[in-house]
Each structure stands twice: as C-alpha cells, then as structure tokens.
Design an enzyme around this catalytic site. Structure first.
Site, PDB file in Angstrom:
ATOM      1  N   HIS A 125     -20.943   6.392 -19.057  1.00  0.00           N
ATOM      2  CA  HIS A 125     -20.456   5.412 -17.561  1.00  0.00           C
ATOM      3  C   HIS A 125     -18.904   5.513 -17.834  1.00  0.00           C
ATOM      4  CE1 HIS A 125     -19.417   1.990 -19.955  1.00  0.00           C
ATOM      5  NE2 HIS A 125     -20.436   2.037 -20.779  1.00  0.00           N
ATOM      6  N   CYS A 155     -22.805   3.343 -25.932  1.00  0.00           N
ATOM      7  CA  CYS A 155     -22.740   4.056 -24.592  1.00  0.00           C
ATOM      8  C   CYS A 155     -21.743   5.303 -24.966  1.00  0.00           C
ATOM      9  CB  CYS A 155     -22.181   3.325 -23.314  1.00  0.00           C
ATOM     10  SG  CYS A 155     -23.509   2.198 -23.031  1.00  0.00           S
TER      11      CYS A 155
END
Length: 417
Positions: free
Chosen positions: A336, A354
């Site tokens: 992301h 992430c």
C-alpha cells in the site's frame, strides 16, 4: 463383471474470512467475495436420445430401482459385462423431462450438470455396448431426499469473465471445515478444466476450511479456467449436507510478478519475464516483520481504512486512511501507499508487516496488478504461515500434492469431467 463405478459425494454462501493472530494491518470492513451458488432443482434439461435395441443381459443400475432419500448430488453408475463400455446415460423426471449430464473422463459414473430437485422422482437408463455388438440396458427409478436442515456453507473465490494473475489458485472454502474422512468424496466433486490443458491437483489446509487447486507451475498467460464446485446435497459424516453448487469461468492474464528483497529493500517488477521497474520499499520492523514467501494478491482497494484499535499492544493501535491497498495475507499484510515512510523506503523497515511504497509507486502498481498476481518476499525475520492468505505457491509441487485427499499422478491430474 466390470463396474461403471459410482463416485460418491459432498458440499455448498457464507462470507467466511479466515482469521490468523498475526501482526499486520486490518481493514475497517471488507473482504474477498464468493461467486454466487446454484441451489438444488436448477438442473438444465436435454432431449434424450433413442438407445439401441437391447440384446444382452440387463444392467444393474445405481441408485437401485425403488431407492428413496437419495442425495440431489447422486451420480449414475451400473455394473457392466466384461468388455462393455457405456454408450448412453439418460436421466429424466416423471414427466419425461431429461436432465443434462456428463460422463466422467475415467468412465466411473455419469454426473448431472446441476443439482437434482429435492423430493423428486427420477428414472435413470444406462446403455452399454460390447465389441461383438451386444447391447445391454438397465433402468432404475429412484426418489431424492427432502431438503435437509443441517448444511455446510462453502465459497469459491473466482468469478465469471474476470481476468486473474498467473498465480491465481482455485480456492474453495468451507464452514465448518470438511472432516478428513470426507475430503476424498468432496474432492471428487470439485471439477477444474483448463484451456490450454494443464495438469493440476487439490491441496487441503489442515483444518479442512480451504482447498487450493494449482498446476505444477504458474498458469500459462491466456489460460481459460472453468471450475465447478458441485457440492449441493452431498452428505457428510457429521450429518450435514452441501447447500449449493458454484461455478465460474475466468481467464488468466499476462505474467506480472513482484519480487521483494529485504537485503536491499527493493521491489523488482517483472512482466512476461522482463524487468520493467524497481521500487524502493519499507517492510515490517523487527517487532512486526513481513512474511517471507510467495504470496498472492487477494484483494484490491483504491481507498480503505486500517483499524487496529483492538490490538493487544497499545503501540500497534491506530486508525489510518490508506490508498492503493492490495491484500496479501489474512493476517493483515498489504502492499500500500505509505507517504509517511517515503523518506526511509529503500533504507529502513518501519511498517507493521506491510510492503510500504511511495504514493506514486503505489498508484503505478495498482493500475497494473491483478487479483492472483504473485509477490515473493525474501530475507525477513518471519516465514509465511501456510493458510495465511492464498499460499499454495509457497509449497513445492512435491509438498503441495501431499495435501490431496486423492492420489495424484506424476505431474498432476487432468480434468475429471
């Protein structure tokens, strides 16, 4: 005597999302979706053909003549004389309306193309021929069971007319999980065809809540995947029955692959085998490391909210608007945009697990990736846990086929129908 063997049975929408207690980001809402199902009684019809004139001994057909309470997933078979092969199978309702179906590729039974109706009488006729021209025929009239109260729910993460990445597994999901002793019967009712043909195999996760289907290697770009999870009315040993059939036909697109190395904190992006871009990344910090392994993009959201306020560690609690999010694990790992870490991307790991990239690079990736595209992460402090996301490609082919409930030929199996 030979046997036109009956293939047994099992299962059926619940939006079940597996939950694993692993570090990572969590969305405020959402999750991957399932293809709609087909309930019992939606069978297509066909015009029955006229069989040849019987000249040999009659066949014994299954289900037996007069049988009652048969599953709506029942398949048709018969005992065959030595040397005989099935030349025709018909199945019709009491008013003569024929049901569509197809013979299994191994000749073991005839499978209706959709679930039969509950509490309905059917007549099955099987015709077989021998090399000497002898024709035998058998007929059976049976009645299906009433709709059961106890069902098992299922899902299929594949949709008609969608284009997926080369690592897209066929993912069937069950709640509650399928008991180990029932998995072979369920697996016999999960049909996959590929064009061009590519062998494959199924693999069950330990608790039976998911089964993955893949080939020995990534799918060939342009492959057509046709899938039917034919589980409506299949009986299980725990007294439950499958509730719906699910089917989908989808396409595999171009080979788009991402490879992330922790040592230099770079993502290298390949299309059809050619390196097209290198992006700096920031991975999970030591307390919340990213998973090393081969992961698959499961879901894409241009904008979402990560909400971790229920995390037991106060240091990991936050609510943050996120752009260009691509889910990699059920535990909360994503690719992301992370504008707050752009100044350390390529040099330092600061995320909660992430793969952080810049806003510009996140947009660039998001515009090009597909559900089912693979991403391989190497060199982090944690290995990818099996079942934490769509993880079949994280296993070698030899390891993968060990998870099948049925024997797998060397190199993989062909289509069952």
């Amino acid at each position: 005597m030979g046997r036109f063997a009956r293939a047994g049975a099992v299962v059926g929408v619940l939006g079940l999302v597996a939950s694993l207690a692993l570090s990572g980001c969590r969305e405020e809402s959402g999750g991957a979706q399932f293809v709609p199902g087909e309930t019992a009684g939606a069978s297509g019809t066909a015009t029955p053909e006229t069989p040849g004139t019987p000249s040999g001994p009659p066949l014994t057909v299954s289900p037996a003549d007069g049988a009652k309470k048969q599953p709506v997933s029942v398949e048709i078979d018969a005992e065959l004389p030595d040397g005989a092969t099935v030349s025709q199978v018909t199945l019709a309702t009491a008013n003569g309306k024929a049901v569509k179906g197809k013979l299994r590729t191994d000749g073991s039974s005839w499978v209706p193309s959709a679930p039969l109706k509950w509490s309905t009488r059917y007549t099955a006729t099987v015709t077989a021929s021998r090399p000497d021209g002898t024709v035998s025929e058998g007929t059976s009239t049976f009645t299906t069971m009433a709709k059961p109260n106890s069902v098992i729910t299922s899902g299929l993460y594949l949709f008609d007319d969608k284009t997926y990445g080369v690592a897209m597994p066929v993912v069937a999901e069950f709640h509650p999980g399928i008991p180990e002793k029932d998995r072979a019967a369920v697996q016999k009712r999960m049909f996959v065809q590929t064009d061009p043909p590519q062998p494959g195999a199924w693999h069950w996760v330990g608790n039976g809540t998911q089964a993955y289907y893949r080939a020995p290697e990534y799918w060939k770009p342009g492959t057509k995947l046709s899938v039917r999870i034919a589980l409506a009315g299949i009986p299980l040993s725990n007294g439950r029955y499958g509730n719906v059939d699910r089917s989908a036909t989808a396409k595999i697109g171009s080979a788009f692959e991402m490879k992330v190395t922790n040592s230099d904190k770079q993502m290298r992006v390949y299309e059809d085998g050619q390196l097209i871009k290198t992006l700096p990344v920031s991975l999970g910090k030591k307390k919340t490391p990213s998973s090393s392994g081969t992961l698959v993009v499961m879901e894409k959201k241009e904008a979402t909210v990560f909400d971790t306020m229920d995390d037991p560690d106060p240091a990991n609690r936050y609510v943050t608007d996120i752009q260009f999010a691509q889910r990699l694990t059920w535990g909360g790992e994503y690719i992301h945009a992370a504008p707050w870490s752009e100044h350390v991307q390529g040099r330092q790991n600061v995320s909660h697990g992430c793969v952080n990239v810049s806003m510009a690079n996140a947009r660039w990736l998001f515009q090009r990736t597909k559900i089912g595209d693979p991403i391989t992460v190497t060199g982090t402090e944690r290995k990818l846990a099996h079942g934490n996301g769509w993880t079949p490609w994280n296993l070698s082919w030899a390891e993968f086929v060990k998870g099948s409930a049925l024997p797998v030929p060397d190199g993989g199996a062909g289509p069952a129908l």
